[in-house]
Design a protein around this motif. Structure first.
Motif, mmCIF file in Angstrom:
data_model
loop_
_atom_site.group_PDB
_atom_site.id
_atom_site.type_symbol
_atom_site.label_atom_id
_atom_site.label_comp_id
_atom_site.label_asym_id
_atom_site.label_seq_id
_atom_site.Cartn_x
_atom_site.Cartn_y
_atom_site.Cartn_z
ATOM 1 N N LYS A 2 36.114 28.918 38.393
ATOM 2 C CA LYS A 2 36.273 30.192 39.090
ATOM 3 C C LYS A 2 34.965 30.707 39.677
ATOM 4 O O LYS A 2 34.918 31.066 40.855
ATOM 5 C CB LYS A 2 36.889 31.237 38.168
ATOM 6 C CG LYS A 2 38.358 30.989 37.880
ATOM 7 C CD LYS A 2 39.000 32.191 37.219
ATOM 8 C CE LYS A 2 40.499 31.973 37.063
ATOM 9 N NZ LYS A 2 41.155 33.140 36.442
ATOM 10 N N ASN A 40 35.425 37.904 32.407
ATOM 11 C CA ASN A 40 35.399 37.750 33.862
ATOM 12 C C ASN A 40 35.532 39.109 34.535
ATOM 13 O O ASN A 40 36.626 39.637 34.691
ATOM 14 C CB ASN A 40 36.525 36.823 34.313
ATOM 15 C CG ASN A 40 36.464 36.534 35.805
ATOM 16 O OD1 ASN A 40 35.591 37.030 36.514
ATOM 17 N ND2 ASN A 40 37.390 35.735 36.291
ATOM 18 N N SER A 41 34.406 39.660 34.956
ATOM 19 C CA SER A 41 34.400 40.949 35.654
ATOM 20 C C SER A 41 34.369 40.774 37.165
ATOM 21 O O SER A 41 34.285 41.755 37.899
ATOM 22 C CB SER A 41 33.207 41.796 35.212
ATOM 23 O OG SER A 41 33.303 42.118 33.843
ATOM 24 N N ASP A 42 34.409 39.520 37.632
ATOM 25 C CA ASP A 42 34.452 39.211 39.071
ATOM 26 C C ASP A 42 33.424 40.071 39.818
ATOM 27 O O ASP A 42 33.758 40.803 40.741
ATOM 28 C CB ASP A 42 35.861 39.459 39.610
ATOM 29 C CG ASP A 42 36.050 38.869 41.007
ATOM 30 O OD1 ASP A 42 35.324 37.918 41.355
ATOM 31 O OD2 ASP A 42 36.897 39.389 41.746
ATOM 32 N N ASN A 92 40.660 35.853 44.032
ATOM 33 C CA ASN A 92 40.958 37.191 44.503
ATOM 34 C C ASN A 92 40.739 37.303 46.001
ATOM 35 O O ASN A 92 39.727 36.858 46.533
ATOM 36 C CB ASN A 92 40.073 38.221 43.778
ATOM 37 C CG ASN A 92 40.391 38.272 42.302
ATOM 38 O OD1 ASN A 92 41.536 38.075 41.900
ATOM 39 N ND2 ASN A 92 39.384 38.524 41.486
ATOM 40 N N ASN A 143 37.984 41.671 40.064
ATOM 41 C CA ASN A 143 39.355 41.393 39.617
ATOM 42 C C ASN A 143 40.392 42.328 40.242
ATOM 43 O O ASN A 143 41.349 42.744 39.597
ATOM 44 C CB ASN A 143 39.449 41.462 38.089
ATOM 45 C CG ASN A 143 38.763 40.290 37.426
ATOM 46 O OD1 ASN A 143 38.900 39.149 37.862
ATOM 47 N ND2 ASN A 143 37.993 40.559 36.382
ATOM 48 N N SER A 203 37.185 32.988 42.725
ATOM 49 C CA SER A 203 37.928 33.650 41.658
ATOM 50 C C SER A 203 39.413 33.712 41.954
ATOM 51 O O SER A 203 40.221 33.999 41.082
ATOM 52 C CB SER A 203 37.391 35.075 41.458
ATOM 53 O OG SER A 203 37.567 35.833 42.638
ATOM 54 N N THR A 248 40.069 43.353 31.588
ATOM 55 C CA THR A 248 39.467 42.099 32.000
ATOM 56 C C THR A 248 39.587 41.072 30.891
ATOM 57 O O THR A 248 39.365 41.373 29.726
ATOM 58 C CB THR A 248 37.990 42.319 32.352
ATOM 59 O OG1 THR A 248 37.899 43.413 33.263
ATOM 60 C CG2 THR A 248 37.406 41.090 33.010
#
Length: 422
Positions: free
Chosen positions: A77, A41-43, A230, A281, A228, A20
């Motif tokens: 994000k 950023n660990s989403d 994703n 992520n 993000s 990450t």
């Protein structure tokens, strides 16, 4: 097996720090102090309990408990903001109903909410332990929860709906829904939307984000949409499988019928369908890999009884389709390469005429179960469209009509080579 899991643990520890990225952002503490720098950023799918922060990329990171944070943002994000709100947390999933009230049961909590849309009308998300709720606010209305809950019909519901001509409701069985969120939006976030249009609006992140986006556009209001980037991704791969098999046959402790076939290499083929999940992520996915596999082996048996030596061949043939379904976790090395681990439940379906057959004493021929199941664990490497994985399956007793003294222990380790074509 021991060495496999030792290697798996070492690779996991080595890769954790490379998964990450730290990205530009800021956080505001509960006392109002703003700190700019870089946030890992660990989403997060659920509301994070802590963040990792660096003032600059060359220094070590520090962990900050989110209970000390009023707001934080990773630039363009994602953003989280703290509010003191009334929230009801009942599940709306069938079979997991935690509330049977038609009206929400609120509790006052200080929560860090994920900002989805920020503008004249703003949308927020709460996600914790499988419970997902949404909140909203406008330039004229303070933040409040969008109400959506489920409950089981009681006698009052049955009678009330019968008056309206609805007679298929079953007391203490039918699940009904309180969709007050549609009324809330109709009254407070409406820019020319018809009642019919809002009555079809689903309570989901995608539907609500689109609705709030259109509202702000309709009002010619500046707004910010946090995402993000994703999304769920579908991948389809062709699989070529090399199986390292072994079978140990026990038969009433009789040397004339039992044997250890030893190890052999056999082959299979199939395809893998994978759905990359849109959080954390893209490090998690769901996998399904149907394949056709063949195991064949034979042995020559001898048995001496006094001065007589008896001999015969024994052959085993096991053709099966296996369907492992499970989860995968990626450890990203860079944009092109990654290491991954799997855990899967595996269903095995026997095809053709399988069994263990003796050349001489055919009355003792043995059948194989038509369907079996076991579990599998895998470790693999992915580069662009190519991947290789070693997968270890738990042992399976394949003999139909087995007993304490008559069984066939089947072991399998596979090497799966894959090419992604979709």
């Amino acid at each position: 097996m021991k060495h496999f899991f030792t290697l798996l643990s070492l690779i996991t520890i080595t890769c954790l720090s490379a998964q990450t990225k730290f990205e530009k952002g800021y956080y505001i503490s509960t006392n109002g102090t703003k700190s700019e720098g870089y946030i890992k950023n660990s989403d997060w799918k659920n509301t994070p309990n802590l963040i990792e922060f660096k003032s600059n990329l060359n220094e070590n990171s520090v962990e900050i408990n989110t209970s000390l944070i009023k707001e934080f943002e990773i630039e363009n994000k994602l953003k989280y903001k703290r509010f003191n709100v009334d929230i009801e947390k009942s599940s709306v999933t069938s079979g997991q109903l935690s509330n049977n009230s038609k009206t929400p049961n609120f509790n006052k909590e200080n929560l860090l909410l994920k900002v989805l849309i920020e503008g004249k009308a703003s949308l927020y998300q709460f996600n914790e332990s499988g419970i997902e709720k949404f909140f909203y606010s406008t330039d004229k209305k303070d933040i409040e929860q969008l109400i959506f809950l489920s409950y089981i019909a009681d006698a009052e519901d049955v009678n009330s709906l019968k008056v309206q001509g609805i007679d298929y409701i079953i007391e203490n069985s039918t699940i009904l829904y309180n969709r007050t969120y549609r009324k809330q939006l109709n009254e407070n976030v409406n820019c020319g939307n018809s009642r019919d249009e809002i009555s079809k609006l689903g309570y989901s992140k995608t539907n609500l984000v689109n609705f709030f986006k259109k509202y702000n556009e309709c009002e010619n209001s500046e707004f910010k949409k946090f995402e993000s980037g994703n999304k769920s991704t579908f991948r389809l791969k062709a699989s070529l499988i090399s199986n390292l098999n072994s079978l140990n046959l026990k038969f009433n402790n009789n040397d004339y019928y039992e044997t250890n076939f030893g190890t052999s290499i056999d082959f299979g083929f199939g395809f893998e369908a994978e759905i990359i999940l849109p959080f954390n992520n893209n490090k998690w996915s769901v996998i399904l890999e149907p394949s056709y596999n063949i195991y064949k082996n034979s042995d020559h048996l001898t048995y001496t009884f006094y001065t007589t030596t008896l001999e015969q061949d024994v052959n085993v043939e096991y053709n099966y389709i296996q369907i492992p379904i499970g989860i995968r976790h990626y450890f990203y090395i860079n944009e092109k390469a990654s290491i991954f681990i799997n855990a899967a439940y595996n269903a095995k379906l026997s095809v053709k005429s399988n069994g263990i057959k003796y050349e001489v004493v055919t009355d003792n021929n043995l059948e194989i179960f038509p369907s079996l199941n076991n579990v599998a664990f895998g470790l693999g490497f992915n580069y662009k469209k190519y991947s290789i994985e070693t997968r270890v399956f738990s042992n399976t007793q394949i003999l139909k009509g087995s007993s304490e003294n008559k069984f066939a222990d089947y072991k399998n380790i596979s090497l799966n080579l894959r090419y992604q074509f979709l």
